[in-house]
Design a protein around this motif. Structure first.
Motif, PDB file in Angstrom:
ATOM      1  N   GLY A 174       0.799  -1.212   0.000  1.00 37.02           N
ATOM      2  CA  GLY A 174       0.000   0.000   0.000  1.00 37.02           C
ATOM      3  C   GLY A 174       0.827   1.254   0.000  1.00 37.02           C
ATOM      4  N   GLN A 175       2.189   1.151   0.083  1.00 37.45           N
ATOM      5  CA  GLN A 175       3.058   2.318   0.059  1.00 37.45           C
ATOM      6  C   GLN A 175       3.867   2.288  -1.229  1.00 37.45           C
ATOM      7  OE1 GLN A 175       5.434   2.046   3.550  1.00 37.45           O
ATOM      8  NE2 GLN A 175       3.884   2.914   4.887  1.00 37.45           N
ATOM      9  N   PRO A 176       4.433   3.422  -1.636  1.00 35.98           N
ATOM     10  CA  PRO A 176       5.280   3.417  -2.820  1.00 35.98           C
ATOM     11  C   PRO A 176       6.392   2.394  -2.674  1.00 35.98           C
ATOM     12  CG  PRO A 176       4.807   5.663  -2.174  1.00 35.98           C
ATOM     13  CD  PRO A 176       4.263   4.779  -1.103  1.00 35.98           C
ATOM     14  N   GLY A 177       6.542   1.530  -3.637  1.00 36.84           N
ATOM     15  CA  GLY A 177       7.515   0.463  -3.537  1.00 36.84           C
ATOM     16  C   GLY A 177       6.908  -0.798  -2.963  1.00 36.84           C
ATOM     17  N   GLY A 178       5.713  -0.724  -2.409  1.00 39.19           N
ATOM     18  CA  GLY A 178       5.101  -1.892  -1.815  1.00 39.19           C
ATOM     19  C   GLY A 178       4.284  -2.698  -2.811  1.00 39.19           C
ATOM     20  N   ARG A 179       4.105  -2.200  -4.017  1.00 40.02           N
ATOM     21  CA  ARG A 179       3.368  -2.923  -5.049  1.00 40.02           C
ATOM     22  C   ARG A 179       4.304  -3.871  -5.787  1.00 40.02           C
ATOM     23  NH1 ARG A 179      -0.321   2.087  -7.308  1.00 40.02           N
ATOM     24  NH2 ARG A 179      -1.134   2.707  -5.262  1.00 40.02           N
ATOM     25  N   PRO A 180       3.808  -4.729  -6.667  1.00 38.53           N
ATOM     26  CA  PRO A 180       4.664  -5.696  -7.334  1.00 38.53           C
ATOM     27  C   PRO A 180       5.810  -5.006  -8.071  1.00 38.53           C
ATOM     28  CG  PRO A 180       2.359  -6.236  -7.700  1.00 38.53           C
ATOM     29  CD  PRO A 180       2.381  -4.897  -7.015  1.00 38.53           C
ATOM     30  N   GLY A 181       7.000  -5.572  -7.973  1.00 39.00           N
ATOM     31  CA  GLY A 181       8.180  -5.030  -8.630  1.00 39.00           C
ATOM     32  C   GLY A 181       9.403  -5.761  -8.130  1.00 39.00           C
ATOM     33  N   THR A 182      10.550  -5.487  -8.756  1.00 35.25           N
ATOM     34  CA  THR A 182      11.784  -6.178  -8.382  1.00 35.25           C
ATOM     35  C   THR A 182      12.489  -5.527  -7.207  1.00 35.25           C
ATOM     36  OG1 THR A 182      13.035  -4.856  -9.958  1.00 35.25           O
ATOM     37  CG2 THR A 182      12.121  -6.919 -10.761  1.00 35.25           C
ATOM     38  N   GLY A 183      12.285  -4.229  -7.011  1.00 32.80           N
ATOM     39  CA  GLY A 183      12.929  -3.541  -5.895  1.00 32.80           C
ATOM     40  C   GLY A 183      14.337  -3.067  -6.187  1.00 32.80           C
ATOM     41  N   ILE A 184      14.718  -2.966  -7.481  1.00 34.70           N
ATOM     42  CA  ILE A 184      16.060  -2.462  -7.785  1.00 34.70           C
ATOM     43  C   ILE A 184      16.004  -1.225  -8.686  1.00 34.70           C
ATOM     44  CG2 ILE A 184      17.192  -4.690  -7.513  1.00 34.70           C
ATOM     45  CD1 ILE A 184      17.212  -4.978 -10.520  1.00 34.70           C
ATOM     46  N   GLY A 185      14.822  -0.654  -8.891  1.00 33.76           N
ATOM     47  CA  GLY A 185      14.711   0.545  -9.724  1.00 33.76           C
ATOM     48  C   GLY A 185      15.480   1.722  -9.143  1.00 33.76           C
ATOM     49  N   LEU A 186      15.311   1.963  -7.845  1.00 35.84           N
ATOM     50  CA  LEU A 186      16.040   3.069  -7.204  1.00 35.84           C
ATOM     51  C   LEU A 186      17.528   2.769  -7.110  1.00 35.84           C
ATOM     52  CD1 LEU A 186      13.557   4.046  -4.336  1.00 35.84           C
ATOM     53  CD2 LEU A 186      14.035   5.305  -6.440  1.00 35.84           C
ATOM     54  N   THR A 187      17.883   1.499  -6.950  1.00 36.10           N
ATOM     55  CA  THR A 187      19.302   1.126  -6.931  1.00 36.10           C
ATOM     56  C   THR A 187      19.958   1.456  -8.263  1.00 36.10           C
ATOM     57  OG1 THR A 187      18.761  -0.700  -5.431  1.00 36.10           O
ATOM     58  CG2 THR A 187      20.911  -0.762  -6.512  1.00 36.10           C
ATOM     59  N   ILE A 188      19.259   1.166  -9.353  1.00 35.47           N
ATOM     60  CA  ILE A 188      19.792   1.485 -10.683  1.00 35.47           C
ATOM     61  C   ILE A 188      19.923   2.992 -10.851  1.00 35.47           C
ATOM     62  CG2 ILE A 188      19.272   1.386 -13.154  1.00 35.47           C
ATOM     63  CD1 ILE A 188      17.904  -1.312 -12.634  1.00 35.47           C
ATOM     64  N   ALA A 189      18.911   3.754 -10.393  1.00 33.67           N
ATOM     65  CA  ALA A 189      18.956   5.212 -10.524  1.00 33.67           C
ATOM     66  C   ALA A 189      20.160   5.793  -9.770  1.00 33.67           C
ATOM     67  CB  ALA A 189      17.662   5.825  -9.994  1.00 33.67           C
ATOM     68  N   ARG A 190      20.399   5.308  -8.563  1.00 28.91           N
ATOM     69  CA  ARG A 190      21.546   5.826  -7.797  1.00 28.91           C
ATOM     70  C   ARG A 190      22.866   5.416  -8.450  1.00 28.91           C
ATOM     71  NH1 ARG A 190      21.953   5.466  -1.312  1.00 28.91           N
ATOM     72  NH2 ARG A 190      20.809   7.429  -1.543  1.00 28.91           N
ATOM     73  N   SER A 191      22.949   4.191  -8.977  1.00 36.04           N
ATOM     74  CA  SER A 191      24.180   3.758  -9.630  1.00 36.04           C
ATOM     75  C   SER A 191      24.461   4.589 -10.874  1.00 36.04           C
ATOM     76  CB  SER A 191      24.081   2.273 -10.006  1.00 36.04           C
ATOM     77  OG  SER A 191      23.945   1.465  -8.859  1.00 36.04           O
ATOM     78  N   LEU A 192      23.412   4.906 -11.642  1.00 38.36           N
ATOM     79  CA  LEU A 192      23.593   5.757 -12.821  1.00 38.36           C
ATOM     80  C   LEU A 192      24.050   7.153 -12.408  1.00 38.36           C
ATOM     81  CD1 LEU A 192      20.418   4.689 -14.846  1.00 38.36           C
ATOM     82  CD2 LEU A 192      22.791   4.388 -15.594  1.00 38.36           C
ATOM     83  N   ALA A 193      23.486   7.681 -11.325  1.00 41.88           N
ATOM     84  CA  ALA A 193      23.872   9.019 -10.872  1.00 41.88           C
ATOM     85  C   ALA A 193      25.335   9.071 -10.467  1.00 41.88           C
ATOM     86  CB  ALA A 193      22.984   9.454  -9.704  1.00 41.88           C
ATOM     87  N   LEU A 194      25.844   7.991  -9.875  1.00 40.51           N
ATOM     88  CA  LEU A 194      27.241   7.968  -9.463  1.00 40.51           C
ATOM     89  C   LEU A 194      28.192   8.090 -10.638  1.00 40.51           C
ATOM     90  CD1 LEU A 194      27.225   5.188  -6.697  1.00 40.51           C
ATOM     91  CD2 LEU A 194      27.533   7.644  -6.375  1.00 40.51           C
ATOM     92  N   THR A 195      27.750   7.650 -11.840  1.00 38.81           N
ATOM     93  CA  THR A 195      28.639   7.708 -13.005  1.00 38.81           C
ATOM     94  C   THR A 195      28.890   9.132 -13.474  1.00 38.81           C
ATOM     95  OG1 THR A 195      26.808   7.460 -14.592  1.00 38.81           O
ATOM     96  CG2 THR A 195      27.831   5.436 -13.753  1.00 38.81           C
ATOM     97  N   PHE A 196      28.014  10.100 -13.128  1.00 37.10           N
ATOM     98  CA  PHE A 196      28.292  11.497 -13.506  1.00 37.10           C
ATOM     99  C   PHE A 196      28.382  12.395 -12.256  1.00 37.10           C
ATOM    100  CE2 PHE A 196      23.771  10.545 -14.127  1.00 37.10           C
ATOM    101  CZ  PHE A 196      23.133  11.509 -13.386  1.00 37.10           C
ATOM    102  N   ASP A 197      28.917  11.802 -11.180  1.00 37.74           N
ATOM    103  CA  ASP A 197      29.237  12.535  -9.938  1.00 37.74           C
ATOM    104  C   ASP A 197      28.016  13.219  -9.340  1.00 37.74           C
ATOM    105  OD1 ASP A 197      31.782  11.741 -10.395  1.00 37.74           O
ATOM    106  OD2 ASP A 197      32.533  13.684 -11.087  1.00 37.74           O
ATOM    107  N   ALA A 198      26.894  12.545  -9.340  1.00 36.53           N
ATOM    108  CA  ALA A 198      25.668  13.085  -8.751  1.00 36.53           C
ATOM    109  C   ALA A 198      25.196  12.149  -7.641  1.00 36.53           C
ATOM    110  CB  ALA A 198      24.584  13.247  -9.812  1.00 36.53           C
ATOM    111  N   SER A 199      24.206  12.596  -6.908  1.00 32.25           N
ATOM    112  CA  SER A 199      23.626  11.771  -5.850  1.00 32.25           C
ATOM    113  C   SER A 199      22.109  11.816  -5.953  1.00 32.25           C
ATOM    114  CB  SER A 199      24.071  12.271  -4.469  1.00 32.25           C
ATOM    115  OG  SER A 199      23.618  13.598  -4.245  1.00 32.25           O
ATOM    116  N   VAL A 200      21.477  10.767  -5.476  1.00 36.01           N
ATOM    117  CA  VAL A 200      20.016  10.666  -5.496  1.00 36.01           C
ATOM    118  C   VAL A 200      19.544  10.419  -4.072  1.00 36.01           C
ATOM    119  CG1 VAL A 200      18.009   9.419  -6.383  1.00 36.01           C
ATOM    120  CG2 VAL A 200      20.019   9.735  -7.835  1.00 36.01           C
ATOM    121  N   ARG A 201      18.529  11.170  -3.666  1.00 33.60           N
ATOM    122  CA  ARG A 201      17.943  10.940  -2.345  1.00 33.60           C
ATOM    123  C   ARG A 201      16.435  11.158  -2.411  1.00 33.60           C
ATOM    124  NH1 ARG A 201      17.229  15.786   0.695  1.00 33.60           N
ATOM    125  NH2 ARG A 201      18.095  17.634  -0.365  1.00 33.60           N
TER     126      ARG A 201
END
Length: 456
Positions: A412-439
């Motif tokens: 019932g919360q964002p991220g609590g619906r069906p999914g793999t649970g690595i979407g935000l992990t991928i976003a943060r990893s991509l941000a690290l490649t151009f010296d950025a951060s995600v929060r």
């Protein structure tokens, strides 16, 4: 104003540079003051020695004169015709004999001279009416009376001689230790040298700090030039080695994940063909749904592997044009995405990595919040891209956990619906490649905001 200044001073003194500065300033100031005190004590001792030598020389001179012509010299002493010497007044006792001066006189007159010597008040030697230097010398007004010594010894004839010797009274200049301006000058000079030394000493640490910060924001930062003193070069070399090993570990993990995900594609394809042969439609639909979830997981595993190994070149990007174009493309596909406003100017980033990072966060916002808006703003020397959804948000204590692989929120919360649970992990990893951060942060009035922060 005062509170802000005090806060900055307190912050500086808590730093290593501030502590070295404070220690050096206090240490050098105390050392300078101690050296000054020792120098003044040495100068005072030298003056006392010089004055004693002059007394001994005067006594020796009078003694030699008395040996050559005792009557004439005694008459001259009685009439005070010899400058700096006279007969000692009657009744003056040597109450506090100067042992060091007596020893020096014994060395000149011989062991049988039995000398006695002591400094006495000038009034005993020169009554006020008989001694007035201002009457016989130009420019001498209210001059202090000479310092006077009573010297007694036995000469070679066995006669006991007693004389009063005087030297001009020399007033020592006031001590520099009592001059606040001079003390302030010592402290200022010490502080100036201390701040220079502290900055030179901590410069390698600041370089190491900046390198560690860059490494925390990027998987492929530049290595630190290994120069400076031997200990500094050793520390920088060790840090560079740590970076290389960490990058090698990331690359090995990524290659392993990519290999597993790729090798799973073939058996998954064969499995789907066989599932299509299942006659029971309800069972076949459930099995195909599970198969699709497995394929999605494998695909996102490949995306995660690719996100940490991007070799894309850096480019200068018009951030407003990029965001507006992504919003238009999403709207053309029917996605409820709105452009909230730009921030102007350009940034230096990796275009594909930035676009994939934003797309991942936008897809996540629309999926769990129903609709989203995107925009950017500047904050000091940083540029921030924000993606906001209209969902219920996430508990504050779980925000950081959402970036862990295969982590999803409660039902019932964002991220609590069906999914793999690595979407935000991928976003943060991509941000690290151009010296950025995600929060993530919960927005006022509801909803979740994803922030991409990078150098402007």
């Amino acid at each position: 104003m005062i509170e802000r200044l005090w806060s900055r001073v307190r912050g500086f003194l808590r730093s290593l540079t501030g502590q070295i500065f404070l220690l050096l300033t206090i240490g050098m100031s105390l050392a300078a003051m101690l050296a000054l005190l020792i120098a003044e004590q040495s100068r005072s001792h030298d003056f006392q020695q010089w004055r004693m030598q002059r007394v001994v020389a005067s006594a020796e001179d009078i003694g030699h004169r008395l040996q050559r012509d005792p009557k004439r010299v005694e008459a001259m002493l009685a009439a005070q015709q010899i400058m700096g010497a006279a007969l000692a007044p009657e009744g003056i006792a040597v109450a506090e004999p100067d042992a060091e001066l007596a020893k020096a006189l014994r060395a000149r007159f011989g062991p049988g001279s039995n000398p006695e010597a002591s400094q006495v008040p000038a009034g005993f030697c020169f009554p006020r009416l008989r001694y007035d230097p201002s009457a016989g010398a130009a420019g001498v007004v209210n001059a202090p009376r000479p310092a006077c010594w009573i010297v007694r010894f036995t000469d070679s004839t066995g006669a006991r001689r007693s004389m009063a010797l005087n030297l001009p009274r020399m007033e020592r200049p006031p001590s520099m230790m009592t001059n606040p301006l001079y003390m302030l000058l010592i402290i200022i000079a010490s502080a100036g040298l201390a701040i220079i030394v502290s900055r030179i000493v901590t410069q390698p640490l600041r370089r190491l700090e900046h390198a560690a910060e860059s490494f925390s924001l990027s998987l492929d930062p530049e290595e630190i030039p290994e120069n400076g003193p031997e200990e500094v070069r050793a520390a920088l070399s060790t840090f560079n080695l740590m970076q290389r090993r960490a990058r090698a570990g990331f690359a090995e993990r990524t290659q392993l994940l990519a290999a597993i995900s790729h090798d799973l594609q073939t058996p998954l394809t064969r499995l789907r063909l066989r599932l299509e042969l299942v006659e029971n439609e309800e069972l076949r639909a459930r099995l195909l749904q599970d198969h699709q979830a497995m394929q999605t997981l494998v695909k996102e595993g490949l995306d995660l592997a690719a996100s940490t190994e991007t070799q894309e070149e850096w480019s200068v990007i018009d951030i407003d044009s990029m965001l507006e174009s992504m919003v238009e493309d999403a709207q053309d596909l029917g996605a409820p995405l709105r452009f909230a406003g730009g921030c102007g100017g350009t940034i230096r980033a990796k275009p594909n990595a930035l676009s994939r990072c934003i797309s991942n966060l936008v897809s996540n916002a629309i999926k769990y919040g129903g609709e989203a808006e995107i925009g950017c703003f500047r904050q000091g020397c940083r540029l921030v891209i924000h993606i906001r959804d209209k969902g219920p948000g996430i508990p504050s204590e779980q925000l950081d956990q959402m970036f862990e692989p295969f982590t999803r929120g409660a039902s019932g919360q964002p991220g609590g619906r069906p999914g793999t649970g690595i979407g935000l992990t991928i976003a943060r990893s991509l941000a690290l490649t151009f010296d950025a951060s995600v929060r993530l942060m919960n927005a006022e009035g509801g909803g979740l905001v994803a922030l991409i922060e990078m150098k402007a």
